[in-house]
Scaffold this motif. Sequence first.
Motif, PDB file in Angstrom:
ATOM      1  N   PHE A   1       9.232   4.689  -3.148  1.00 28.83           N
ATOM      2  CA  PHE A   1      10.306   2.614  -3.418  1.00 28.83           C
ATOM      3  C   PHE A   1       8.475   2.531  -3.645  1.00 28.83           C
ATOM      4  O   PHE A   1       7.430   2.342  -2.857  1.00 28.83           O
ATOM      5  CB  PHE A   1      10.519   2.334  -2.795  1.00 28.83           C
ATOM      6  CG  PHE A   1      11.684   3.002  -2.564  1.00 28.83           C
ATOM      7  CD1 PHE A   1      12.199   4.712  -1.712  1.00 28.83           C
ATOM      8  CD2 PHE A   1      13.076   2.461  -2.959  1.00 28.83           C
ATOM      9  CE1 PHE A   1      13.534   4.782  -1.922  1.00 28.83           C
ATOM     10  CE2 PHE A   1      14.060   3.452  -3.141  1.00 28.83           C
ATOM     11  CZ  PHE A   1      14.080   4.693  -2.247  1.00 28.83           C
ATOM     12  N   VAL A   2       8.398   0.680  -3.844  1.00 30.99           N
ATOM     13  CA  VAL A   2       7.645   0.332  -3.825  1.00 30.99           C
ATOM     14  C   VAL A   2       7.962  -0.886  -3.291  1.00 30.99           C
ATOM     15  O   VAL A   2       8.336  -1.738  -4.199  1.00 30.99           O
ATOM     16  CB  VAL A   2       6.966   0.007  -5.531  1.00 30.99           C
ATOM     17  CG1 VAL A   2       5.681  -1.004  -5.530  1.00 30.99           C
ATOM     18  CG2 VAL A   2       6.170   1.265  -6.274  1.00 30.99           C
ATOM     19  N   GLU A   3       7.451  -0.733  -2.297  1.00 36.33           N
ATOM     20  CA  GLU A   3       8.114  -2.244  -2.126  1.00 36.33           C
ATOM     21  C   GLU A   3       6.736  -3.230  -1.899  1.00 36.33           C
ATOM     22  O   GLU A   3       5.725  -3.239  -1.452  1.00 36.33           O
ATOM     23  CB  GLU A   3       8.312  -2.165  -0.203  1.00 36.33           C
ATOM     24  CG  GLU A   3       9.364  -1.252   0.039  1.00 36.33           C
ATOM     25  CD  GLU A   3      10.102  -1.088   1.424  1.00 36.33           C
ATOM     26  OE1 GLU A   3      10.539  -0.605   1.276  1.00 36.33           O
ATOM     27  OE2 GLU A   3      10.505  -2.585   1.366  1.00 36.33           O
ATOM     28  N   SER A   4       7.213  -4.840  -1.974  1.00 32.87           N
ATOM     29  CA  SER A   4       6.887  -6.240  -1.822  1.00 32.87           C
ATOM     30  C   SER A   4       7.229  -7.148  -1.198  1.00 32.87           C
ATOM     31  O   SER A   4       8.711  -7.421  -0.922  1.00 32.87           O
ATOM     32  CB  SER A   4       6.029  -6.529  -3.137  1.00 32.87           C
ATOM     33  OG  SER A   4       6.793  -6.590  -4.191  1.00 32.87           O
ATOM     34  N   GLY A   5       5.960  -8.150  -0.949  1.00 33.71           N
ATOM     35  CA  GLY A   5       7.232  -9.544  -0.637  1.00 33.71           C
ATOM     36  C   GLY A   5       6.749  -9.972   0.862  1.00 33.71           C
ATOM     37  O   GLY A   5       7.381 -11.163   1.013  1.00 33.71           O
ATOM     38  N   GLY A   6       6.501  -8.923   1.296  1.00 31.56           N
ATOM     39  CA  GLY A   6       7.043  -9.644   3.271  1.00 31.56           C
ATOM     40  C   GLY A   6       5.188 -10.540   3.199  1.00 31.56           C
ATOM     41  O   GLY A   6       4.664 -11.068   2.777  1.00 31.56           O
ATOM     42  N   GLY A   7       5.723 -10.555   4.265  1.00 32.28           N
ATOM     43  CA  GLY A   7       4.470 -11.588   4.670  1.00 32.28           C
ATOM     44  C   GLY A   7       4.936 -12.891   5.909  1.00 32.28           C
ATOM     45  O   GLY A   7       5.458 -12.847   6.526  1.00 32.28           O
ATOM     46  N   LEU A   8       3.994 -14.354   5.679  1.00 28.92           N
ATOM     47  CA  LEU A   8       4.600 -15.078   7.385  1.00 28.92           C
ATOM     48  C   LEU A   8       4.742 -16.526   6.572  1.00 28.92           C
ATOM     49  O   LEU A   8       4.181 -16.153   5.364  1.00 28.92           O
ATOM     50  CB  LEU A   8       2.828 -14.828   7.852  1.00 28.92           C
ATOM     51  CG  LEU A   8       2.758 -16.347   8.694  1.00 28.92           C
ATOM     52  CD1 LEU A   8       3.375 -16.131  10.232  1.00 28.92           C
ATOM     53  CD2 LEU A   8       1.650 -16.502   9.253  1.00 28.92           C
ATOM     54  N   VAL A   9       5.718 -16.442   7.061  1.00 27.00           N
ATOM     55  CA  VAL A   9       6.298 -18.155   7.012  1.00 27.00           C
ATOM     56  C   VAL A   9       7.495 -18.248   7.954  1.00 27.00           C
ATOM     57  O   VAL A   9       6.728 -18.424   8.887  1.00 27.00           O
ATOM     58  CB  VAL A   9       8.082 -17.469   5.729  1.00 27.00           C
ATOM     59  CG1 VAL A   9       8.674 -16.583   6.621  1.00 27.00           C
ATOM     60  CG2 VAL A   9       8.387 -18.118   5.043  1.00 27.00           C
TER      61      VAL A   9
END
Length: 117
Positions: free
Chosen positions: A4-12
Amino acid sequence: QVQFVESGGGLVQPGGSLRLSCAASGTIFSIYAMGWYRQAPGKQRELVAVASIRGSTKYADSVKGRFTITRDSAKNTVYLQMNSLKFEETAVYYCFAGSFAGVVSYWGQGTQVTVSS
């Protein structure tokens, strides 16, 4: 080996939004329900949302009305739109392929979501 290629996480900041993406192979995407679990520090992994092959969706009570899961069959990708995020939703979010009940056949590598001011 399934990847799987996951993306989009981060600090919010609290009250903010993020969109997670998880791209899978076409075979996996066409056979399995797809969804997301999350695991906060010191807590058990919990099912957040799942979408069936036909597009039915299911959510944890704590995220209903704020999170939306969608599938894009043209891109073999599942998305999790997260709005009005809360401090306590800081966790590693894991994409999975499996059953609509949340039984996991394959896990993604996880993406960190941190909600902090």
